[in-house]
Design an enzyme around this catalytic site. Structure first.
Site, PDB file in Angstrom:
ATOM      1  N   ALA A   1      42.565   7.435  62.275  1.00 36.90           N
ATOM      2  CA  ALA A   1      42.811   6.160  61.601  1.00 36.90           C
ATOM      3  C   ALA A   1      44.163   6.189  60.897  1.00 36.90           C
ATOM      4  CB  ALA A   1      41.696   5.911  60.595  1.00 36.90           C
ATOM      5  N   PHE A   2      44.985   5.186  61.195  1.00 38.44           N
ATOM      6  CA  PHE A   2      46.232   4.971  60.444  1.00 38.44           C
ATOM      7  C   PHE A   2      45.879   3.950  59.352  1.00 38.44           C
ATOM      8  CE2 PHE A   2      49.650   6.623  63.412  1.00 38.44           C
ATOM      9  CZ  PHE A   2      48.803   7.099  64.393  1.00 38.44           C
ATOM     10  N   ASP A   3      45.480   4.451  58.198  1.00 38.54           N
ATOM     11  CA  ASP A   3      44.836   3.561  57.217  1.00 38.54           C
ATOM     12  C   ASP A   3      45.807   2.599  56.545  1.00 38.54           C
ATOM     13  OD1 ASP A   3      42.348   4.603  57.755  1.00 38.54           O
ATOM     14  OD2 ASP A   3      42.468   6.115  56.196  1.00 38.54           O
TER      15      ASP A   3
ATOM     16  N   GLU B   1      47.102   0.365  60.320  1.00 38.23           N
ATOM     17  CA  GLU B   1      46.028  -0.174  61.161  1.00 38.23           C
ATOM     18  C   GLU B   1      44.975  -0.951  60.385  1.00 38.23           C
ATOM     19  OE1 GLU B   1      45.868   2.829  65.002  1.00 38.23           O
ATOM     20  OE2 GLU B   1      44.530   3.243  63.338  1.00 38.23           O
TER      21      GLU B   1
ATOM     22  N   TYR C   1      35.402   6.720  53.655  1.00 43.50           N
ATOM     23  CA  TYR C   1      36.209   7.538  52.742  1.00 43.50           C
ATOM     24  C   TYR C   1      36.745   6.726  51.580  1.00 43.50           C
ATOM     25  CZ  TYR C   1      37.447  12.415  53.677  1.00 43.50           C
ATOM     26  OH  TYR C   1      37.458  13.781  53.728  1.00 43.50           O
ATOM     27  N   GLU C   2      36.912   7.405  50.412  1.00 41.82           N
ATOM     28  CA  GLU C   2      37.667   6.848  49.303  1.00 41.82           C
ATOM     29  C   GLU C   2      38.960   7.634  49.150  1.00 41.82           C
ATOM     30  OE1 GLU C   2      34.484   6.273  49.152  1.00 41.82           O
ATOM     31  OE2 GLU C   2      34.422   4.264  48.321  1.00 41.82           O
TER      32      GLU C   2
ATOM     33  N   ASP D   1      62.602   5.631  48.293  1.00 40.63           N
ATOM     34  CA  ASP D   1      63.968   5.090  48.347  1.00 40.63           C
ATOM     35  C   ASP D   1      64.644   5.572  47.068  1.00 40.63           C
ATOM     36  OD1 ASP D   1      66.305   3.686  48.441  1.00 40.63           O
ATOM     37  OD2 ASP D   1      65.376   1.741  48.868  1.00 40.63           O
TER      38      ASP D   1
HETATM   39 CU    CU Z   1      38.529  14.786  54.998  1.00 41.61          CU
END
Ligand code: CU
Length: 650
Positions: free
Chosen positions: A306-308, A311, A392-393, A451
């Site tokens: 997962a690209f949280d 995505e 997940y958190e 940056d």
């Molecule tokens: Cu994990």
């Protein structure tokens, strides 16, 4: 968790906004939606994927004087489900017109919360889906959890041209049960989110549901420990910070708080007041991407990654934080206004938490000859938010310290992802955490985009490690070692990994500004826990998350380069983001720089991670290195305890 607002669709007076980096207000989001709708260019099935402040150019912000006119613009991403087409739109809220409307071919924006809900309903209404669950003895659809995982890109020709998700299933045994205790192994529903229908069901065979519940809520715990006495954090005179809109001042630190649906918390224009002059350190800091590659080759798990940020939109999954639980003490909360896919304003109450924490001692010395002790307690300012991404958190914390240091930390908790095993089996690629239940091995990679502007925009980066002097005339006793600094001149030279055995860190220098000792002023990036990626270099996830390949990346500033895995990682074939940004190997010497730091948290699950995971942390520090001439925290006063003087001699 979130509250819908009935916001009138009116144009907002720009002169009501005091600073160009103030986040979009609810009224401004509504005004942007009204302008887009008013164009007459939307189909009936167009979704508002995101609406974000279109940040003004850096020069505008850096030269801004209070009272200057502020031009307010919104950046809008639209998804037309009928045409499977994505548009980027920039609207001027100030002028009430559309500045840019561009079709972006071949991309997919993040999966939207509304799509999660609609996808679950579509799956449960599908007879083939119900049949597949019935083969596993599951007939009550109310107890089924459908989790739409991003589909990735595995080159399947038949999947091209669709907006896809791979839905995994879990079954609760009763409505408040932890559903992750009963994964439906071997069953995946490939769903076209554009048509909102199942394309195909992949069924690799029935594995029985694990037998035990995995509940952690207080109502399920029969005996709580009883020996805990209260602990209270009080600040009877209030907090030491001041807030004006989203501008914060605390203990010589100055910065602004921002929030985007994609990145969550953003910090802007971080500077430190040094004798009445605010010296800049960072122009903009945010999580730019993260990815969680799973290391199990089985049918249900081998496409989990997962690209949280790109995505799902980590900001869209922010929690409402509650006093005394997520944050302790005197708390200043910030509400956040975002949008849902129908273009309605959504208020995230208490999404950002800010408070002060005691963090032990700042410095100390006892002089045994004079019997005098000087000790100071350290305090830090914490700015944080927590997001729930499915099971997940993730808590994201920025820390400001009194000695000029800045810390960043991710706290990982929630429920580990699970799979089911036949009775008596174990799994090489995961850990058995309950009977017939295992948690696959995985990693969490985070990339933070900094940056940077150490005392001004023109900076250079040095790699620093320590070298043992070889024995010889300069080292006759064999005890000598020294720090060796190497200027990183180009983007390719700056692609580096941590090297803890050689005490590697990176130094961001302003070569034009000297401290009182004649040294160029600098900050160091001090890595914390880190590791490498274990996926194959040619694997799909590795191509799509090229930023995992190095811990350090440095690019010359380009406002179009914001995300480590590119603008649209959802279903992207790979190569975007940092590998593409750095392909030309541009010069990074004495110029306006962006430093990108990747950190990997390695997770071979433990039984103790079940049924809910104790917090794990990963982070890094930015510490002044010759930015000051000496310890800048000498002026922190000694503490005065309730019962009289303490911590220093009167
Ligand atoms: Cu994990």
């Amino acid at each position: 968790m979130t509250v819908q607002l009935g916001i009138p669709e009116t144009t907002v007076r720009a002169d009501a906004i005091p600073h160009p980096l103030e986040p979009l207000t609810a009224e401004e989001i509504a005004a942007a939606v009204a302008l887009v709708r008013g164009s007459g260019m939307l189909s009936a099935r167009t979704r508002f994927a995101s609406i974000t402040l279109h940040e003004p150019p850096k020069e505008t912000v850096l030269h801004f004087q209070l009272g200057d006119a502020v031009a307010r613009e919104a950046f809008v991403i639209l998804l037309d489900n009928d045409a499977n087409a994505v548009y980027e739109v920039v609207v001027s809220i100030t002028n009430g017109d559309i500045i840019r409307w561009e079709h972006i071919p071949g991309v997919q924006p993040q999966i939207m919360y509304d799509e999660f809900v609609e996808c679950e309903a579509a799956c449960k209404a599908d007879p083939a889906f119900r049949d597949a669950l019935a083969r596993r003895g599951v007939t009550d659809m109310d107890l089924v959890m459908v989790e739409p995982w991003s589909a990735g890109n595995y080159g399947d020709a038949s999947d091209q041209g669709m907006r896809l998700t791979r839905a995994l299933m879990f079954v609760r045994s009763e409505p408040h049960d932890n559903g992750y205790a009963r994964p439906v192994e071997g069953l995946v529903a490939l769903v076209d989110l554009g048509a909102m229908r199942i394309v195909r069901i992949e069924d690799s065979g029935v594995v029985p549901l694990p037998p035990e519940p995995g509940n952690y809520a207080a109502e399920f715990i029969p005996a709580m420990r009883t020996d805990r006495k209260p602990i209270a954090i009080t600040q009877p005179e209030g907090t030491s910070f001041s807030v004006d809109g989203h501008a914060v001042t605390w203990q010589k630190w100055h910065f602004r708080i921002g929030f985007t649906p994609r990145e969550g918390l953003v910090l802007h224009t971080i500077g430190y007041d040094d004798g009445g002059r605010v010296r800049p350190v960072i122009y903009r800091a945010a999580l730019s991407e993260m990815v969680v590659p799973y290391g199990d080759p089985s049918p249900s798990h081998n496409r989990k990654n997962a690209f949280d940020v790109g995505e799902y939109g980590i900001g869209l999954m922010a929690n409402a934080l509650e006093l005394g639980c997520d944050c302790l003490g005197e708390i200043r909360y910030f509400d956040v206004f975002l949008n849902n896919s129908r273009g309605e304003v959504v208020r995230y109450q208490h999404a950002v938490c800010m408070h002060e924490e005691d963090t032990g001692i700042l410095w100390k010395h006892y002089d045994w000859r004079t019997n005098q002790t000087e000790v100071r307690r350290s305090r830090r300012l914490v700015v944080s938010f927590i997001a729930t991404v499915g099971n997940y958190e993730y808590g994201f914390y920025w820390y400001f310290y009194q000695d000029g240091a800045i810390g960043y930390e991710v706290k990982l908790t929630g429920v580990i992802n699970t799979g089911a095993l036949p009775p008596g089996e174990t799994r090489k690629y995961g850990t058995l955490v309950a009977p017939q239940l295992y948690a696959p091995n995985h990693q969490h990679f985070f990339n933070v985009r900094l940056d940077i502007m150490v005392d001004g925009p023109q900076n250079s980066v040095y790699e620093v490690h320590t070298v043992a002097e070889p024995p010889g005339p300069e080292n006759p006793h064999g005890n000598a070692f020294f720090a060796e600094s190497t200027l990183l001149k180009t983007e390719q030279e700056a692609q580096q990994s941590v090297d803890p055995l050689n005490a590697r860190y990176w130094k961001i220098v302003n070569p034009s500004v000297r401290n009182g000792l004649g040294q160029p002023v600098a900050y160091k990036l001090a890595p914390g826990e880190n590791t490498r990626s274990f996926v194959d270099a040619d694997s799909s996830v590795r191509r799509r998350a090229g930023f995992m390949g190095n811990h350090l990346w440095v690019t010359p500033y380009d406002p179009a380069e914001q995300y480590a895995a590119g603008d649209y990682p959802n279903q992207h074939a790979g190569g975007a983001g940092l590998p593409a940004y750095t392909a030309a190997d541009r010069s990074i010497e004495n110029t306006d720089l962006v430093v990108w730091y990747t950190m990997g948290h390695h997770h071979i699950p433990r039984p103790e991670d079940w049924p809910v995971m104790p917090v794990s942390t990963i982070g890094f520090m930015l510490k002044p290195l010759g930015f000051f001439d000496r310890n800048p925290a000498l002026d922190v006063p000694p503490e005065m305890a309730m019962h009289g003087a303490c911590c220093h001699e009167e």
